[in-house]
Design an enzyme around this catalytic site. Structure first.
Site, mmCIF file in Angstrom:
data_model
loop_
_atom_site.group_PDB
_atom_site.id
_atom_site.type_symbol
_atom_site.label_atom_id
_atom_site.label_comp_id
_atom_site.label_asym_id
_atom_site.label_seq_id
_atom_site.Cartn_x
_atom_site.Cartn_y
_atom_site.Cartn_z
ATOM 1 N NE ARG A 1 -3.591 -2.483 0.095
ATOM 2 C CZ ARG A 1 -3.199 -3.589 -0.546
ATOM 3 N NH1 ARG A 1 -2.081 -3.584 -1.267
ATOM 4 N NH2 ARG A 1 -3.903 -4.692 -0.485
ATOM 5 C CB SER B 1 -9.504 -1.230 4.176
ATOM 6 O OG SER B 1 -10.066 -2.444 3.749
ATOM 7 C CD GLU C 1 -5.925 1.219 2.451
ATOM 8 O OE1 GLU C 1 -6.287 0.993 1.295
ATOM 9 O OE2 GLU C 1 -5.911 0.351 3.339
#
Length: 372
Positions: A180, A259, A364
């Site tokens: 990520r 998420s 995130e």
């Protein structure tokens, strides 16, 4: 970002929220995010070509005006006061397929592009179906799900380099992909993605090898098996929808950024300390999820597991911002929330997980004008 679920391959382009117009002033940004949160921008520009994107960036930089880049708005948390500067909405289009090589304009709707590659019989991104947002955001976040990451298929990223004041082409290696993460997150003020190039696989209509255990179980196959592309895509869409991860304007569980926290990666020492905390809190027979994560014994564990075992179950909360009723990793706007409501919930979750297990969760989504 329009909130529309995708149920099958289609070449029909989704309606854009704003058509190319002259700059708008005191422009609402909440409708351009999947959270539907945040105050207005001083100025909003919608660019439909690469040249328009570059011109808008150069204009802002020359004037010293703060610049906010918006794609699909699916990974963005904007403060209630909004953005004091120019918001540039990238609405470029372009889907070019040459054999197994694919080039996408940054503004292409990602889930539509995935559907078209499946329709073309090409494997490599079929398990990334249903992820909201634009193609240009995928290399920034190194978007991944259900055993696939875009870093496995991205070959080049064409971007405007604000420091060098020129358009550059970065190879996969130069993008410095990791979990990520990428070069673009390391230097968020430097690059504006214009186009993304991929090399997919022609496997005679079959998917890439299925890697993710949940996907394999849902498909009734073993890890490493291939299945028909359409079956892989539809299964992933069904799994995502069951977790509120496919956009639906009528379902407040999808008024989220997907998420909200990344899965923590722990050193060997941190993991041992974590296991001690788990035993003390939950007993010696409870084993947390653990996956190898690179060199030196690093371990990745599940943020969703941590949140749930710290006491924040599905549907947690009594205010206008709550944990999704379908998935503990999604924080949601139930319709009347403010960004501060959302952040208050996020901070409560972070503090609770830290107190319970000694791990600090990392958000995130990108935050604008606010901090977690």
């Amino acid at each position: 970002m329009t909130a529309t679920s995708v149920t099958g391959p289609s070449r029909k382009r989704r309606a854009r929220t704003l058509e190319p117009v002259q700059p708008l002033h005191d422009a609402p940004l909440a409708p351009l995010t999947t959270f539907r949160l945040g105050g207005p921008a001083t100025r909003l520009v919608t660019a439909t070509t690469d040249d328009e994107v570059v011109a808008a960036v150069r204009e802002a930089d020359a004037a010293g005006t703060p610049l906010l880049i918006i794609g699909g708005g699916s990974n963005l948390v904007i403060g209630d006061k909004g953005f004091d500067g120019t918001a540039l909405r990238i609405a470029t289009t372009g889907f070019a397929l040459d054999g197994t090589r694919l080039e996408l304009a940054a503004g292409e709707v990602w889930t539509d592009a995935v559907a078209r590659t499946v329709e073309a019989g090409l494997a490599g991104i079929e398990c990334l179906a249903g992820i909201p947002g634009s193609a240009g955001a995928t290399p920034i976040q190194n978007v991944g799900a259900y055993g696939q990451d875009v870093s496995a298929t991205v070959t080049e990223v064409v971007a405007y380099d604000r420091r060098a004041e020129e358009t550059v082409t970065l190879t996969n290696a130069e993008c410095a992909f990791s979990y990520r993460h990428s070069l673009f997150k390391d230097e968020p003020e430097r690059y504006v993605v214009l186009r993304v190039r991929f090399d997919l696989e022609d496997a005679d209509g079959m998917s890439a090898p299925i890697k993710y255990p949940e996907t394999a179980r849902a498909l009734g196959v073993e890890a490493g098996d291939r299945v028909p592309l359409g079956q892989a895509r539809e299964t992933v869409l069904r799994l995502r929808a069951g977790k509120g991860m496919v956009l639906d304007p009528e379902d407040h569980d999808t008024w989220s950024a997907g998420s909200f926290f990344t899965n923590p990666i722990l050193t060997a020492g941190e993991y041992e300390n974590f296991l001690t905390r788990v035993t003390g809190r939950l007993g010696p027979d409870v084993a947390p999820p653990a996956f190898p994560a690179g060199e030196n014994g690093a371990v990745k564990t599940s943020a969703a597991w941590l949140i749930d075992r710290a006491g924040f179950t599905k549907g947690y909360g009594t205010g206008p911002a709550r944990i999704s009723t379908k998935h503990t990793l999604a924080l949601t706007n139930r319709g009347e929330a403010t960004t501060e409501d959302l952040l208050a919930l996020a901070r409560e979750v972070v503090a609770g997980v830290r107190d319970a297990f000694g791990i600090t969760l990392v958000n995130e989504p990108v935050t604008v004008g606010v901090e977690l």
